[in-house]
Motif scaffolding. Structure first.
Motif, mmCIF file in Angstrom:
data_model
loop_
_atom_site.group_PDB
_atom_site.id
_atom_site.type_symbol
_atom_site.label_atom_id
_atom_site.label_comp_id
_atom_site.label_asym_id
_atom_site.label_seq_id
_atom_site.Cartn_x
_atom_site.Cartn_y
_atom_site.Cartn_z
ATOM 1 N N LEU A 1 29.159 28.883 -45.981
ATOM 2 C CA LEU A 1 28.631 28.469 -47.282
ATOM 3 C C LEU A 1 29.646 27.684 -48.101
ATOM 4 C CD1 LEU A 1 26.728 31.730 -48.258
ATOM 5 C CD2 LEU A 1 25.773 29.598 -47.376
ATOM 6 N N SER A 2 30.927 27.954 -47.919
ATOM 7 C CA SER A 2 31.959 27.260 -48.684
ATOM 8 C C SER A 2 32.251 25.869 -48.146
ATOM 9 C CB SER A 2 33.246 28.082 -48.686
ATOM 10 O OG SER A 2 33.758 28.169 -47.376
ATOM 11 N N LYS A 3 31.641 25.501 -47.031
ATOM 12 C CA LYS A 3 31.823 24.187 -46.383
ATOM 13 C C LYS A 3 33.265 23.928 -45.984
ATOM 14 C CE LYS A 3 27.546 23.150 -46.747
ATOM 15 N NZ LYS A 3 26.698 23.425 -45.614
ATOM 16 N N GLU A 4 33.991 25.006 -45.713
ATOM 17 C CA GLU A 4 35.340 24.889 -45.175
ATOM 18 C C GLU A 4 35.351 25.577 -43.819
ATOM 19 O OE1 GLU A 4 37.826 26.698 -48.057
ATOM 20 O OE2 GLU A 4 38.008 24.882 -49.222
ATOM 21 N N GLY A 5 35.918 24.928 -42.827
ATOM 22 C CA GLY A 5 35.949 25.491 -41.487
ATOM 23 C C GLY A 5 36.958 26.615 -41.361
ATOM 24 N N TRP A 6 37.026 27.190 -40.184
ATOM 25 C CA TRP A 6 37.969 28.269 -39.941
ATOM 26 C C TRP A 6 39.403 27.799 -40.079
ATOM 27 C CZ3 TRP A 6 35.681 30.683 -34.863
ATOM 28 C CH2 TRP A 6 34.545 31.413 -35.184
ATOM 29 N N LEU A 7 39.655 26.542 -39.796
ATOM 30 C CA LEU A 7 41.021 26.005 -39.799
ATOM 31 C C LEU A 7 41.131 24.867 -40.800
ATOM 32 C CD1 LEU A 7 41.250 25.861 -35.922
ATOM 33 C CD2 LEU A 7 42.029 27.705 -37.393
ATOM 34 N N HIS A 8 40.775 25.114 -42.026
ATOM 35 C CA HIS A 8 40.603 24.030 -42.985
ATOM 36 C C HIS A 8 41.863 23.571 -43.684
ATOM 37 C CE1 HIS A 8 40.252 27.628 -45.520
ATOM 38 N NE2 HIS A 8 40.739 26.881 -46.480
ATOM 39 N N GLY A 9 42.913 24.338 -43.753
ATOM 40 C CA GLY A 9 44.062 23.911 -44.534
ATOM 41 C C GLY A 9 45.383 24.209 -43.868
ATOM 42 N N VAL B 1 41.077 18.609 -29.157
ATOM 43 C CA VAL B 1 39.642 18.322 -29.293
ATOM 44 C C VAL B 1 38.874 19.599 -29.591
ATOM 45 C CG1 VAL B 1 37.600 17.540 -28.018
ATOM 46 C CG2 VAL B 1 39.718 16.239 -27.890
ATOM 47 N N PHE B 2 39.247 20.686 -28.926
ATOM 48 C CA PHE B 2 38.570 21.959 -29.103
ATOM 49 C C PHE B 2 38.762 22.496 -30.523
ATOM 50 C CE2 PHE B 2 38.063 26.552 -28.119
ATOM 51 C CZ PHE B 2 36.755 26.474 -27.677
ATOM 52 N N VAL B 3 39.963 22.385 -31.068
ATOM 53 C CA VAL B 3 40.229 22.836 -32.440
ATOM 54 C C VAL B 3 39.405 22.016 -33.429
ATOM 55 C CG1 VAL B 3 41.990 22.866 -34.249
ATOM 56 C CG2 VAL B 3 42.480 23.825 -32.015
ATOM 57 N N ASN B 4 39.359 20.708 -33.241
ATOM 58 C CA ASN B 4 38.568 19.866 -34.143
ATOM 59 C C ASN B 4 37.077 20.158 -34.034
ATOM 60 O OD1 ASN B 4 40.788 18.548 -35.212
ATOM 61 N ND2 ASN B 4 40.755 16.988 -33.622
ATOM 62 N N LEU B 5 36.602 20.450 -32.839
ATOM 63 C CA LEU B 5 35.193 20.775 -32.643
ATOM 64 C C LEU B 5 34.830 22.101 -33.306
ATOM 65 C CD1 LEU B 5 32.562 19.929 -31.134
ATOM 66 C CD2 LEU B 5 33.359 21.391 -29.273
ATOM 67 N N ILE B 6 35.650 23.122 -33.128
ATOM 68 C CA ILE B 6 35.400 24.418 -33.763
ATOM 69 C C ILE B 6 35.440 24.287 -35.272
ATOM 70 C CG2 ILE B 6 36.403 26.712 -34.127
ATOM 71 C CD1 ILE B 6 34.868 26.493 -31.548
ATOM 72 N N ASN B 7 36.366 23.516 -35.789
ATOM 73 C CA ASN B 7 36.453 23.337 -37.235
ATOM 74 C C ASN B 7 35.231 22.589 -37.771
ATOM 75 O OD1 ASN B 7 37.794 23.872 -39.603
ATOM 76 N ND2 ASN B 7 38.880 21.929 -39.591
ATOM 77 N N ALA B 8 34.748 21.598 -37.052
ATOM 78 C CA ALA B 8 33.564 20.858 -37.492
ATOM 79 C C ALA B 8 32.313 21.733 -37.456
ATOM 80 C CB ALA B 8 33.365 19.627 -36.616
ATOM 81 N N ILE B 9 32.191 22.573 -36.441
ATOM 82 C CA ILE B 9 31.016 23.448 -36.342
ATOM 83 C C ILE B 9 31.042 24.502 -37.436
ATOM 84 C CG2 ILE B 9 29.941 25.235 -34.897
ATOM 85 C CD1 ILE B 9 30.711 23.527 -32.481
ATOM 86 N N THR B 10 32.195 25.099 -37.679
ATOM 87 C CA THR B 10 32.255 26.153 -38.687
ATOM 88 C C THR B 10 32.162 25.603 -40.110
ATOM 89 O OG1 THR B 10 34.677 26.133 -38.569
ATOM 90 C CG2 THR B 10 33.507 27.752 -37.233
ATOM 91 N N LYS B 11 32.459 24.329 -40.317
ATOM 92 C CA LYS B 11 32.236 23.727 -41.642
ATOM 93 C C LYS B 11 30.763 23.695 -41.986
ATOM 94 C CE LYS B 11 36.072 20.542 -42.248
ATOM 95 N NZ LYS B 11 36.454 19.137 -42.292
ATOM 96 N N ARG B 12 29.927 23.460 -40.989
ATOM 97 C CA ARG B 12 28.492 23.381 -41.224
ATOM 98 C C ARG B 12 27.868 24.747 -41.438
ATOM 99 N NH1 ARG B 12 27.081 19.000 -36.562
ATOM 100 N NH2 ARG B 12 28.171 17.263 -37.535
ATOM 101 N N VAL B 13 28.449 25.786 -40.848
ATOM 102 C CA VAL B 13 27.851 27.114 -40.898
ATOM 103 C C VAL B 13 28.231 27.872 -42.165
ATOM 104 C CG1 VAL B 13 27.788 29.342 -39.706
ATOM 105 C CG2 VAL B 13 27.730 27.240 -38.390
#
Length: 87
Positions: free
Chosen positions: A54-62, A40-52
């Protein structure tokens, strides 16, 4: 995870024989709950960083570790663990 070995040793040596299986199952349950919260924590961090970003990719996107910011996630976990230590 690091405390599981100590917990199991405590449960096998110090608990009464009628409580050993219950204590061991509670420690395994707490470990599985920690794994669930980690997901849950990994998904939450990835969702938050997607919004922040500019490339709209989170820290853990691929799948490729070379193209994402796994180092930032590990720094965040290190800071969180230091806060937990002093809390």
């Amino acid at each position: 995870m690091f405390t599981l070995v100590g917990l199991l040793d405590f449960f096998y040596n110090e608990e009464p024989s009628s409580m050993k299986s219950l204590s061991t199952s509670i420690s395994c349950l707490s470990l599985s709950f920690g794994y669930f919260l980690s997901n849950v924590f990994v998904n939450l961090i990835n969702a938050i960083t997607k919004r922040v970003k500019l490339s709209k990719e989170g820290w853990l996107h691929g799948q490729l570790l070379d193209y994402n910011n796994l180092n930032l996630f590990h720094w965040f976990l290190a800071i969180l663990n230091c806060l937990n230590l002093f809390w």
